[in-house]
Design a protein around this motif. Structure first.
Motif, PDB file in Angstrom:
ATOM      1  N   UNK A  10      -2.223 -14.898  50.194  1.00 37.02           N
ATOM      2  CA  UNK A  10      -3.524 -14.202  50.143  1.00 37.02           C
ATOM      3  C   UNK A  10      -4.092 -14.215  48.720  1.00 37.02           C
ATOM      4  N   UNK A  11      -3.991 -15.392  48.089  1.00 31.76           N
ATOM      5  CA  UNK A  11      -4.402 -15.463  46.682  1.00 31.76           C
ATOM      6  C   UNK A  11      -5.893 -15.236  46.502  1.00 31.76           C
ATOM      7  N   UNK A  12      -6.662 -15.528  47.555  1.00 32.57           N
ATOM      8  CA  UNK A  12      -8.106 -15.246  47.461  1.00 32.57           C
ATOM      9  C   UNK A  12      -8.336 -13.792  47.100  1.00 32.57           C
ATOM     10  N   UNK A  13      -7.563 -12.922  47.766  1.00 32.78           N
ATOM     11  CA  UNK A  13      -7.760 -11.479  47.524  1.00 32.78           C
ATOM     12  C   UNK A  13      -7.189 -11.087  46.163  1.00 32.78           C
ATOM     13  N   UNK A  14      -5.961 -11.530  45.909  1.00 32.94           N
ATOM     14  CA  UNK A  14      -5.286 -11.051  44.689  1.00 32.94           C
ATOM     15  C   UNK A  14      -5.960 -11.574  43.425  1.00 32.94           C
ATOM     16  N   UNK A  15      -6.344 -12.859  43.443  1.00 32.33           N
ATOM     17  CA  UNK A  15      -6.902 -13.435  42.212  1.00 32.33           C
ATOM     18  C   UNK A  15      -8.374 -13.082  42.019  1.00 32.33           C
ATOM     19  N   UNK A  16      -8.951 -12.498  43.042  1.00 32.88           N
ATOM     20  CA  UNK A  16     -10.347 -12.061  42.889  1.00 32.88           C
ATOM     21  C   UNK A  16     -10.454 -10.547  42.889  1.00 32.88           C
ATOM     22  N   UNK A  17      -9.419  -9.911  42.367  1.00 32.46           N
ATOM     23  CA  UNK A  17      -9.424  -8.443  42.359  1.00 32.46           C
ATOM     24  C   UNK A  17      -9.409  -7.901  40.929  1.00 32.46           C
ATOM     25  N   UNK A  18      -9.929  -8.660  39.980  1.00 36.90           N
ATOM     26  CA  UNK A  18      -9.970  -8.190  38.584  1.00 36.90           C
ATOM     27  C   UNK A  18     -11.433  -8.078  38.138  1.00 36.90           C
ATOM     28  N   UNK A  19     -11.920  -6.866  38.124  1.00 33.00           N
ATOM     29  CA  UNK A  19     -13.319  -6.631  37.723  1.00 33.00           C
ATOM     30  C   UNK A  19     -13.333  -5.792  36.455  1.00 33.00           C
ATOM     31  N   UNK A  20     -13.733  -6.421  35.358  1.00 35.80           N
ATOM     32  CA  UNK A  20     -13.658  -5.740  34.069  1.00 35.80           C
ATOM     33  C   UNK A  20     -14.867  -4.828  33.871  1.00 35.80           C
ATOM     34  N   UNK A  21     -14.606  -3.567  33.554  1.00 34.08           N
ATOM     35  CA  UNK A  21     -15.709  -2.634  33.267  1.00 34.08           C
ATOM     36  C   UNK A  21     -16.510  -3.146  32.071  1.00 34.08           C
ATOM     37  N   UNK A  22     -15.805  -3.758  31.108  1.00 35.38           N
ATOM     38  CA  UNK A  22     -16.494  -4.228  29.894  1.00 35.38           C
ATOM     39  C   UNK A  22     -17.461  -5.375  30.225  1.00 35.38           C
ATOM     40  N   UNK A  23     -17.138  -6.170  31.237  1.00 34.53           N
ATOM     41  CA  UNK A  23     -18.064  -7.235  31.647  1.00 34.53           C
ATOM     42  C   UNK A  23     -19.316  -6.630  32.263  1.00 34.53           C
ATOM     43  N   UNK A  24     -19.098  -5.536  33.031  1.00 30.30           N
ATOM     44  CA  UNK A  24     -20.249  -4.910  33.714  1.00 30.30           C
ATOM     45  C   UNK A  24     -21.260  -4.403  32.698  1.00 30.30           C
ATOM     46  N   UNK A  25     -20.754  -3.896  31.561  1.00 26.28           N
ATOM     47  CA  UNK A  25     -21.656  -3.328  30.560  1.00 26.28           C
ATOM     48  C   UNK A  25     -22.123  -4.377  29.555  1.00 26.28           C
ATOM     49  N   UNK A  26     -21.570  -5.595  29.686  1.00 29.71           N
ATOM     50  CA  UNK A  26     -21.961  -6.650  28.739  1.00 29.71           C
ATOM     51  C   UNK A  26     -21.283  -6.522  27.388  1.00 29.71           C
ATOM     52  N   UNK A  27     -20.356  -5.550  27.254  1.00 31.61           N
ATOM     53  CA  UNK A  27     -19.648  -5.378  25.973  1.00 31.61           C
ATOM     54  C   UNK A  27     -18.255  -5.969  26.117  1.00 31.61           C
ATOM     55  N   UNK A  28     -18.163  -7.264  26.090  1.00 31.20           N
ATOM     56  CA  UNK A  28     -16.916  -7.947  26.419  1.00 31.20           C
ATOM     57  C   UNK A  28     -15.711  -7.407  25.631  1.00 31.20           C
ATOM     58  N   UNK A  29     -14.626  -7.125  26.363  1.00 35.11           N
ATOM     59  CA  UNK A  29     -13.396  -6.663  25.711  1.00 35.11           C
ATOM     60  C   UNK A  29     -12.260  -7.526  26.264  1.00 35.11           C
ATOM     61  N   UNK A  30     -11.802  -8.457  25.441  1.00 41.35           N
ATOM     62  CA  UNK A  30     -10.835  -9.468  25.887  1.00 41.35           C
ATOM     63  C   UNK A  30      -9.607  -8.853  26.559  1.00 41.35           C
ATOM     64  N   UNK A  31      -9.051  -7.775  25.996  1.00 45.47           N
ATOM     65  CA  UNK A  31      -7.766  -7.263  26.486  1.00 45.47           C
ATOM     66  C   UNK A  31      -7.864  -6.477  27.789  1.00 45.47           C
ATOM     67  N   UNK A  32      -9.068  -6.246  28.269  1.00 44.25           N
ATOM     68  CA  UNK A  32      -9.162  -5.482  29.521  1.00 44.25           C
ATOM     69  C   UNK A  32      -8.542  -6.264  30.686  1.00 44.25           C
ATOM     70  N   UNK A  33      -8.593  -7.590  30.622  1.00 36.67           N
ATOM     71  CA  UNK A  33      -7.964  -8.392  31.688  1.00 36.67           C
ATOM     72  C   UNK A  33      -6.459  -8.102  31.736  1.00 36.67           C
ATOM     73  N   UNK A  34      -5.832  -8.110  30.568  1.00 37.14           N
ATOM     74  CA  UNK A  34      -4.395  -7.814  30.515  1.00 37.14           C
ATOM     75  C   UNK A  34      -4.124  -6.419  31.079  1.00 37.14           C
ATOM     76  N   UNK A  35      -4.964  -5.474  30.703  1.00 41.91           N
ATOM     77  CA  UNK A  35      -4.791  -4.085  31.127  1.00 41.91           C
ATOM     78  C   UNK A  35      -4.840  -3.965  32.661  1.00 41.91           C
ATOM     79  N   UNK A  36      -5.767  -4.683  33.256  1.00 38.68           N
ATOM     80  CA  UNK A  36      -5.897  -4.625  34.728  1.00 38.68           C
ATOM     81  C   UNK A  36      -4.717  -5.340  35.383  1.00 38.68           C
ATOM     82  N   UNK A  37      -4.424  -6.552  34.906  1.00 41.52           N
ATOM     83  CA  UNK A  37      -3.364  -7.346  35.543  1.00 41.52           C
ATOM     84  C   UNK A  37      -2.026  -6.608  35.463  1.00 41.52           C
ATOM     85  N   UNK A  38      -1.754  -5.999  34.326  1.00 44.33           N
ATOM     86  CA  UNK A  38      -0.444  -5.346  34.203  1.00 44.33           C
ATOM     87  C   UNK A  38      -0.364  -4.131  35.137  1.00 44.33           C
TER      88      UNK A  38
END
Ligand code: HEM
Length: 335
Positions: A10-38
């Motif tokens: 079910x990789x479609x679901x798992x790999x498309x389940x990372x939505x960064x709050x920083x992307x939503x606000x346009x204030x990109x924060x690189x480490x938020x991906x790590x924070x969500x994935x972990x």
């Protein structure tokens, strides 16, 4: 159609389940991906832990779990797996600590009021293992931060028989520990008590009263999870674990202590990481942060009564000799 790796997992679901709050606000924060994935990786492991704990509860709930059967072996095997997963979870903190406090600040405020505190899987796991609501630190956070449907899930786990309660019942049923017969001075437990008393240093003399309250009382101590009978069985298992029939029971009790120790290591690693990351600021979930985590870590040991029993061990060479009949029963069947 043939089963495909991508669909099976079910990789479609798992790999498309990372939505960064920083992307939503346009204030990109690189480490938020790590924070969500972990966090997601932790939650998946929590799911696996539930799978293992549920299977153990199912086996232990049976009215007549045979200590000499493959079922006890399965319980021990899975308890060890739980401890191994927890050990990995402690080490996963290393990865998150590659994020610096300044990296975290780039997106931390965007997360409020979300917090790991709202991990209902974690709280439900504690409850299934044996942590009762009345023994939790910070009831108000627990009730105010979780969604009502998650509170009900945890309450249900709290009202069902926990692993700690089932182990208590299993120990009470254990037929191999010598019976308590205080009227006979030569009975096993009177003899053991004398030998324990002789092992105490002057400063420890008051331990004998504790010994009597834990092992000889008619009823269990107030708020104790283990009954005197279960305590005697557990102590006996630890003392004579070299006998074939006691090896698996010993591994189970040892496994419970391992689980508690790994859980506690996780709590301390997490707490120290939090201290390093946010200092003494309050958590995104609104608790006192590090102070809350420290108090919870100190209070939430689940199998601490088993650890306490180890205060009543004596040296192997001073153990009372068992009767030949009992020795025979503790050996391999047919030997
Ligand atoms: C930068 C990383 C992290 C920080 C700063 C952090 C901070 C905190 C704080 C301050 C709390 C206390 C509640 C609150 O006020 O929010 C908390 C609780 C908690 N966190 Fe984290 N956390 C981090 C990473 C993680 C990770 C990766 C997990 C994995 C699931 C996690 C799971 C939990 C759990 C389960 C609790 C509740 C503990 C309890 O009630 O005993 N946290 N966290």
């Amino acid at each position: 159609m043939e089963l495909h790796y991508h669909d099976y997992l079910q990789l479609d679901k798992i790999l498309n389940a990372q939505f960064l709050e920083s992307d939503k606000t346009g204030l990109s924060a690189h480490d938020e991906m790590l924070f969500i994935v972990i966090h997601q990786a932790y939650e998946l492991w929590f799911k696996q832990l539930h799978h293992e704990v549920d299977s153990i509860l199912h086996i232990m709930q049976k009215p007549a779990l045979n200590d000499n059967s493959p079922e006890l072996q399965t319980v021990v095997h899975r308890a060890n797996r739980i401890a191994t997963i927890l050990r990995v979870l402690v080490h996963q903190v290393d990865i998150l600590e590659t994020m610096t406090p300044m990296d975290f600040l780039d997106f931390r405020d965007m997360l409020r009021p979300a917090s790991g505190f709202q991990s209902w899987q974690f709280k439900q796991l504690e409850a299934k293992l044996g942590l009762k609501f009345e023994n939790r630190y910070g009831h108000e956070y627990y009730l105010s931060q979780l969604r009502p449907e998650h509170i009900s899930l945890i309450k249900k786990a709290e009202s069902n028989k926990s692993l700690l309660e089932l182990v208590d019942t299993w120990l009470e049923r254990m037929p191999l520990a010598p019976p308590l017969d205080t009227s006979q001075s030569t009975s096993f437990w009177n003899e053991y008590r004398n030998r324990y008393q002789n092992s105490l240093a002057d400063a420890e003399k008051d331990h004998l009263a504790m010994f009597d309250a834990i092992f000889f009382a008619v009823d269990r101590e107030q708020s104790a999870s283990l009954s005197p009978r279960a305590c005697r069985a557990a102590l006996f298992i630890s003392l004579y674990r070299g006998y074939p029939l006691l090896q698996l029971p010993f591994q189970l009790l040892n496994g419970l202590l391992e689980i508690d120790e790994e859980l506690s290591s996780w709590r301390y690693r997490h707490m120290n990481m939090v201290h390093r990351m946010i200092g003494t600021r309050i958590g995104t979930g609104g608790s006192s942060g590090k102070d809350y985590l420290k108090a919870a870590a100190d209070k939430h040991y689940i199998f601490k009564e088993f650890a306490r029993l180890n205060s009543f061990l004596i040296e192997r060479r001073k153990l009372p000799t068992l009767s030949p009949e009992l020795e025979k029963r503790l050996g391999f069947v047919g030997s």
